[in-house]
Design a protein around this motif. Structure first.
Motif, PDB file in Angstrom:
ATOM      1  N   ALA A 274      40.993  41.913  55.916  1.00  0.00           N
ATOM      2  CA  ALA A 274      40.026  43.034  56.154  1.00  0.00           C
ATOM      3  C   ALA A 274      40.285  44.115  54.888  1.00  0.00           C
ATOM      4  O   ALA A 274      41.008  45.048  55.346  1.00  0.00           O
ATOM      5  CB  ALA A 274      39.759  43.468  57.272  1.00  0.00           C
ATOM      6  N   GLU A 275      40.013  43.796  53.721  1.00  0.00           N
ATOM      7  CA  GLU A 275      40.286  44.952  52.529  1.00  0.00           C
ATOM      8  C   GLU A 275      39.740  46.184  53.004  1.00  0.00           C
ATOM      9  O   GLU A 275      38.417  46.287  53.603  1.00  0.00           O
ATOM     10  CB  GLU A 275      39.345  44.378  51.202  1.00  0.00           C
ATOM     11  CG  GLU A 275      39.951  43.240  50.719  1.00  0.00           C
ATOM     12  CD  GLU A 275      41.220  43.207  49.781  1.00  0.00           C
ATOM     13  OE1 GLU A 275      41.712  44.520  49.654  1.00  0.00           O
ATOM     14  OE2 GLU A 275      41.636  42.306  49.245  1.00  0.00           O
ATOM     15  N   ALA A 276      40.382  47.115  52.725  1.00  0.00           N
ATOM     16  CA  ALA A 276      39.894  48.527  53.185  1.00  0.00           C
ATOM     17  C   ALA A 276      38.765  48.738  52.311  1.00  0.00           C
ATOM     18  O   ALA A 276      37.669  49.719  52.486  1.00  0.00           O
ATOM     19  CB  ALA A 276      41.043  49.505  53.014  1.00  0.00           C
ATOM     20  N   PHE A 277      38.749  48.367  50.916  1.00  0.00           N
ATOM     21  CA  PHE A 277      37.838  48.776  49.895  1.00  0.00           C
ATOM     22  C   PHE A 277      37.763  47.584  48.926  1.00  0.00           C
ATOM     23  O   PHE A 277      36.806  46.778  48.937  1.00  0.00           O
ATOM     24  CB  PHE A 277      38.127  49.869  49.250  1.00  0.00           C
ATOM     25  CG  PHE A 277      37.104  50.655  48.311  1.00  0.00           C
ATOM     26  CD1 PHE A 277      36.083  51.290  48.882  1.00  0.00           C
ATOM     27  CD2 PHE A 277      37.093  50.318  46.954  1.00  0.00           C
ATOM     28  CE1 PHE A 277      35.035  51.898  47.985  1.00  0.00           C
ATOM     29  CE2 PHE A 277      36.264  50.905  45.999  1.00  0.00           C
ATOM     30  CZ  PHE A 277      35.082  51.659  47.014  1.00  0.00           C
ATOM     31  N   SER A 278      38.282  47.528  48.080  1.00  0.00           N
ATOM     32  CA  SER A 278      38.680  46.556  46.671  1.00  0.00           C
ATOM     33  C   SER A 278      38.167  47.173  45.434  1.00  0.00           C
ATOM     34  O   SER A 278      37.080  47.174  44.886  1.00  0.00           O
ATOM     35  CB  SER A 278      37.695  45.332  47.153  1.00  0.00           C
ATOM     36  OG  SER A 278      37.668  44.420  46.009  1.00  0.00           O
ATOM     37  N   PHE A 279      39.231  47.677  45.012  1.00  0.00           N
ATOM     38  CA  PHE A 279      39.141  48.384  43.611  1.00  0.00           C
ATOM     39  C   PHE A 279      38.887  47.302  42.670  1.00  0.00           C
ATOM     40  O   PHE A 279      37.863  47.667  41.577  1.00  0.00           O
ATOM     41  CB  PHE A 279      40.466  49.068  43.331  1.00  0.00           C
ATOM     42  CG  PHE A 279      40.507  50.305  43.186  1.00  0.00           C
ATOM     43  CD1 PHE A 279      39.395  51.071  42.366  1.00  0.00           C
ATOM     44  CD2 PHE A 279      41.501  51.005  43.886  1.00  0.00           C
ATOM     45  CE1 PHE A 279      39.602  52.659  42.468  1.00  0.00           C
ATOM     46  CE2 PHE A 279      41.596  52.599  43.891  1.00  0.00           C
ATOM     47  CZ  PHE A 279      40.591  53.076  43.149  1.00  0.00           C
ATOM     48  N   ILE A 292      32.076  37.436  43.147  1.00  0.00           N
ATOM     49  CA  ILE A 292      31.941  36.660  44.142  1.00  0.00           C
ATOM     50  C   ILE A 292      32.992  37.030  45.083  1.00  0.00           C
ATOM     51  O   ILE A 292      34.204  37.042  44.677  1.00  0.00           O
ATOM     52  CB  ILE A 292      32.043  34.951  43.878  1.00  0.00           C
ATOM     53  CG1 ILE A 292      31.013  34.509  42.869  1.00  0.00           C
ATOM     54  CG2 ILE A 292      32.087  34.056  44.971  1.00  0.00           C
ATOM     55  CD1 ILE A 292      31.027  33.197  42.288  1.00  0.00           C
ATOM     56  N   ALA A 293      32.781  37.182  46.236  1.00  0.00           N
ATOM     57  CA  ALA A 293      33.905  37.825  47.155  1.00  0.00           C
ATOM     58  C   ALA A 293      33.723  37.604  48.581  1.00  0.00           C
ATOM     59  O   ALA A 293      32.591  37.303  49.116  1.00  0.00           O
ATOM     60  CB  ALA A 293      33.919  39.435  47.062  1.00  0.00           C
ATOM     61  N   SER A 294      34.796  37.640  49.540  1.00  0.00           N
ATOM     62  CA  SER A 294      34.649  37.358  50.926  1.00  0.00           C
ATOM     63  C   SER A 294      33.885  38.285  51.816  1.00  0.00           C
ATOM     64  O   SER A 294      33.939  39.563  51.165  1.00  0.00           O
ATOM     65  CB  SER A 294      36.103  37.311  51.433  1.00  0.00           C
ATOM     66  OG  SER A 294      37.034  36.290  50.780  1.00  0.00           O
ATOM     67  N   ARG A 295      33.129  38.226  52.827  1.00  0.00           N
ATOM     68  CA  ARG A 295      32.399  38.864  53.583  1.00  0.00           C
ATOM     69  C   ARG A 295      33.227  39.352  54.545  1.00  0.00           C
ATOM     70  O   ARG A 295      33.452  39.002  55.702  1.00  0.00           O
ATOM     71  CB  ARG A 295      31.219  38.118  54.012  1.00  0.00           C
ATOM     72  CG  ARG A 295      30.188  38.846  54.864  1.00  0.00           C
ATOM     73  CD  ARG A 295      29.111  38.086  55.369  1.00  0.00           C
ATOM     74  NE  ARG A 295      28.355  37.169  54.438  1.00  0.00           N
ATOM     75  CZ  ARG A 295      28.518  36.010  54.288  1.00  0.00           C
ATOM     76  NH1 ARG A 295      29.510  35.249  55.008  1.00  0.00           N
ATOM     77  NH2 ARG A 295      27.980  35.260  53.329  1.00  0.00           N
ATOM     78  N   ILE A 296      34.126  40.403  54.353  1.00  0.00           N
ATOM     79  CA  ILE A 296      35.283  40.962  55.177  1.00  0.00           C
ATOM     80  C   ILE A 296      35.284  42.323  55.031  1.00  0.00           C
ATOM     81  O   ILE A 296      35.328  42.598  53.586  1.00  0.00           O
ATOM     82  CB  ILE A 296      36.204  39.898  55.274  1.00  0.00           C
ATOM     83  CG1 ILE A 296      37.119  40.263  56.258  1.00  0.00           C
ATOM     84  CG2 ILE A 296      37.150  40.203  53.827  1.00  0.00           C
ATOM     85  CD1 ILE A 296      38.558  39.316  56.455  1.00  0.00           C
ATOM     86  N   GLY A 297      35.771  43.087  55.872  1.00  0.00           N
ATOM     87  CA  GLY A 297      36.333  44.548  55.787  1.00  0.00           C
ATOM     88  C   GLY A 297      35.480  45.290  54.948  1.00  0.00           C
ATOM     89  O   GLY A 297      34.191  45.337  55.373  1.00  0.00           O
ATOM     90  N   GLY A 298      35.990  46.000  54.197  1.00  0.00           N
ATOM     91  CA  GLY A 298      34.839  47.212  53.410  1.00  0.00           C
ATOM     92  C   GLY A 298      34.281  46.447  52.254  1.00  0.00           C
ATOM     93  O   GLY A 298      33.593  47.129  51.586  1.00  0.00           O
ATOM     94  N   ILE A 299      34.365  45.146  51.471  1.00  0.00           N
ATOM     95  CA  ILE A 299      33.997  44.532  50.654  1.00  0.00           C
ATOM     96  C   ILE A 299      32.345  44.714  50.701  1.00  0.00           C
ATOM     97  O   ILE A 299      31.789  44.830  49.578  1.00  0.00           O
ATOM     98  CB  ILE A 299      34.619  42.943  50.444  1.00  0.00           C
ATOM     99  CG1 ILE A 299      35.856  43.218  50.027  1.00  0.00           C
ATOM    100  CG2 ILE A 299      33.808  42.423  49.310  1.00  0.00           C
ATOM    101  CD1 ILE A 299      36.669  41.928  50.069  1.00  0.00           C
TER     102      ILE A 299
END
Length: 374
Positions: A274-279, A292-299
């Motif tokens: 669960a990414e806090a954000f994703s710079f 294209i990114a995972s549906r998780i955390g802060g993303i």
């Protein structure tokens, strides 16, 4: 002149200039212009020269036992208006020690990603007890996303809510901007960019598996991996075993992420935790690159509805399908890229991030009073 110390468990390297480096640079310059005196505490072993050249006041502390060394240093300062910690667990005995050593205010920045699906069972009472003990010694916590804010309150208790400030990360749009006229160099290949610390939790292996699954339908693909980490050798072996070695290039650390992104057709953020954000997602969007990114955390909070295609973490087939979608539809890529640029400019610039922190720090400095009169 207010005295501030930034305690950053963050090794420095001129070969890896990331979003936090740019934030630190901008904040330090603002502080000097505003009459704040900032001392930066970093672990030994990094290359500090590119910070020293910018006028930073740096104290290097042993990397092993970093927090204990910081505690000893702070005890010898005879009072400090504000301590700010970055990449440090904060609801611990150290918060108590730092405040008792004469630190008048303590602000923690919560940038920590979370283990996906983490559930506190037998250890929950320990965390609850720590939160009760440490709460009076922590004057504020900056959460970099609503996801992080909610997790803090869930773990530590509702009364923390009043002392949590949400300040999203921001990207320097003078560095991260789209290719001229939105055009990329013409190529017969779909160029996929990945900017990531190479650890298992980042899920880059899922991308490799998706490339293998869709190989017959994605015959002309090249992948650039920017970053280093302990999982690199495993990833290199996996590339060979899956037979996609001809499409993947490991670039190592680079301070030229923006140049890489401006040559990319799509950026992939396949996180398993669960990414806090994703710079990396934010920087890609600023460069007009679809994500294209995972549906998780802060993303999902960062990318919104139009700038990215989201897939379930670890879902190889979903990721492969998303890659096929952007491959077959250049107009979709263009629309997603434009949506990303708009979203960054509206809510996620470095200037907006700086303004949020200046507001929080100014608020705490205004409350700072001589030790012993609280």
């Amino acid at each position: 002149m207010p005295s501030i110390a930034f305690l950053a468990l963050y090794p420095l390297s001129p070969n890896r200039i990331g979003g936090m480096d740019r934030f630190f640079w901008r904040l330090d310059r603002y502080a000097r212009q505003s009459g704040w005196r900032i001392t930066w505490l970093f672990p030994e072993g990094g290359d500090h020269n590119h910070y020293l050249e910018r006028g930073f006041d740096i104290v290097s502390l042993p990397a092993e036992g970093f927090l204990d060394a910081a505690t000893a240093y702070l005890a010898g300062r005879n009072g400090l208006d504000l301590l700010v910690s970055v990449f440090v667990e904060y609801a611990t005995r150290y918060a108590v020690k730092w405040r008792r050593s004469g630190v008048r205010r303590y602000l923690a920045l919560d940038h920590m990603s979370r283990r996906a699906g983490r559930k506190i069972k037998s250890g929950r009472w320990k965390e609850a007890t720590r939160s009760l003990v440490t709460y009076p010694f922590i004057d504020g916590v900056v959460a970099i996303s609503s996801f992080v804010r909610q997790d803090i309150v869930r773990r530590l208790g509702r009364r923390w809510n009043a002392n949590v400030f949400t300040v999203p990360n921001g990207v320097d749009v003078r560095v991260f901007y789209p290719a001229e006229n939105g055009a990329r160099e013409p190529s017969d290949f779909l160029h996929i960019a990945v900017i990531s610390h190479l650890i298992e939790e980042k899920g880059i292996q899922v991308l490799f598996q998706a490339l293998r699954a869709a190989r017959d339908r994605l015959p002309k693909t090249r992948v650039s991996i920017a970053g280093v980490g302990p999982y690199e050798q495993t990833l290199r072996r996996m590339v060979a075993e899956l037979g996609v070695g001809d499409t993947v290039t490991f670039l190592g650390n680079t301070s030229r992420q923006a140049d890489l992104l401006r040559t990319a057709d799509v950026s992939v953020v396949p996180s398993l935790w669960a990414e806090a954000f994703s710079f990396s997602a934010l920087e890609s969007m600023a460069c007009g690159v679809p994500v294209i990114a995972s549906r998780i955390g802060g993303i999902p909070e960062v990318v919104g509805n139009d700038a990215a295609i989201l897939f379930a973490p670890g879902a190889v087939d979903e990721l492969a399908s998303a890659l096929l979608s952007v491959t077959k539809d250049p107009d979709l890529r263009k629309r997603m890229g434009e949506a990303g640029v708009r979203r960054v400019n509206e809510a996620y610039t470095l200037d907006q991030m700086l303004g949020g922190y200046v507001s929080v720090i100014g608020h705490l400095l205004a409350e700072s009073v001589p030790n012993g009169t609280e």
